[in-house]
Design an enzyme around this catalytic site. Structure first.
Site, PDB file in Angstrom:
ATOM      1  CB  SER A  80     -26.494   2.467   7.415  1.00 24.54           C
ATOM      2  OG  SER A  80     -26.059   1.339   8.119  1.00 24.54           O
ATOM      3  CG  ASP A 107     -26.465   4.311  15.279  1.00 25.14           C
ATOM      4  OD1 ASP A 107     -26.612   3.074  15.212  1.00 25.14           O
ATOM      5  OD2 ASP A 107     -26.276   5.029  14.280  1.00 25.14           O
ATOM      6  CG  HIS A 131     -28.557   2.950  12.342  1.00 25.66           C
ATOM      7  ND1 HIS A 131     -27.243   3.336  12.208  1.00 25.66           N
ATOM      8  CD2 HIS A 131     -28.831   2.198  11.254  1.00 25.66           C
ATOM      9  CE1 HIS A 131     -26.737   2.838  11.089  1.00 25.66           C
ATOM     10  NE2 HIS A 131     -27.680   2.141  10.497  1.00 25.66           N
TER      11      HIS A 131
END
Length: 221
Positions: free
Chosen positions: A139, A165, A194
């Site tokens: 991320s 995602d 994610h």
């Protein structure tokens, strides 16, 4: 598999002062001080994980354990918290070094640029220059990793995009493929979410280890 990993692989926890901020570092593997360990068994490569938000290293413990196991316990795997995201318990010693340049505070340490400087400061102080480094970002940790890699643009910078995602939609993958057609840019075929650390850490660890196997085969103790 998970229960075996938890039993067999210890995790060493440290709190260090980095850029004037308490910082949690979790380490898989028997190596805790890469500078002072001059033995023949000192590893030549470190796998370094930079978290997403929130930057709690502890959430990544199952992943780093699984990854350490997937690389046959040959290389240490470390994960660092974001500055300000983890506080040391009252009875926990905060480590510093006498020549630690990171005691100096960084402006806007809790902002995005400050978090990049925070990770760079840690690497400069705790990882010898001659040691090979594998950066893994998740991320926002991917952005931080990219900023670090601007210092070494010759490094091969693998991208892995999810198909389910919302934080990073498929269009981002398509744009990246268009801009960098020769890059190693991959689209998830397993519908991994994610937040892979919440239930897909073994799958991700196995994939990462497979991506790295050719490079890691060049390094021995």
């Amino acid at each position: 598999m998970d229960s075996e990993i938890k039993e067999e692989i210890p995790v060493h926890e440290e709190f260090i002062l980095c850029c004037g901020v308490e910082t949690q570092v979790l380490k898989c593997g028997p190596w805790t001080d890469l500078f002072n360990d001059q033995s023949a068994n000192r590893p030549k490569l470190l796998i370094f994980v930079i978290t997403g938000n929130p930057g709690f290293s502890a959430a990544y413990v199952p992943f780093v354990k699984a990854l350490y196991s997937s690389v046959n316990k040959r290389f240490p795997v470390w994960v660092i918290s974001h500055a300000g995201h983890a506080l040391a318990p009252k009875d926990k010693k905060i480590l510093t070094t006498s020549d630690d340049p990171n005691a100096q505070e960084v402006k806007d340490i809790y902002g995005l640029c400050g978090q990049v400087e925070h990770k760079l400061a840690f690497l400069r102080t705790h990882v010898p220059k001659e040691m090979k480094l594998v950066l893994i970002g998740h991320s926002i940790g991917c952005y931080i990793s990219l900023q670090i890699l601007k210092l070494a643009p010759e490094l091969p910078l693998t991208f892995y995009y999810g198909t389910v995602d919302a934080w990073c939609p498929k269009e981002y993958y398509e744009d990246m493929k268009k801009d960098f057609p020769e890059g190693d840019i991959r689209l998830c075929e397993k519908k991994i979410p994610h937040a892979f650390v919440l239930g897909f850490h073994q799958e991700m660890a196995d994939m990462v280890a497979d991506w790295l196997k050719d490079d890691l085969s060049k390094y021995k103790y």
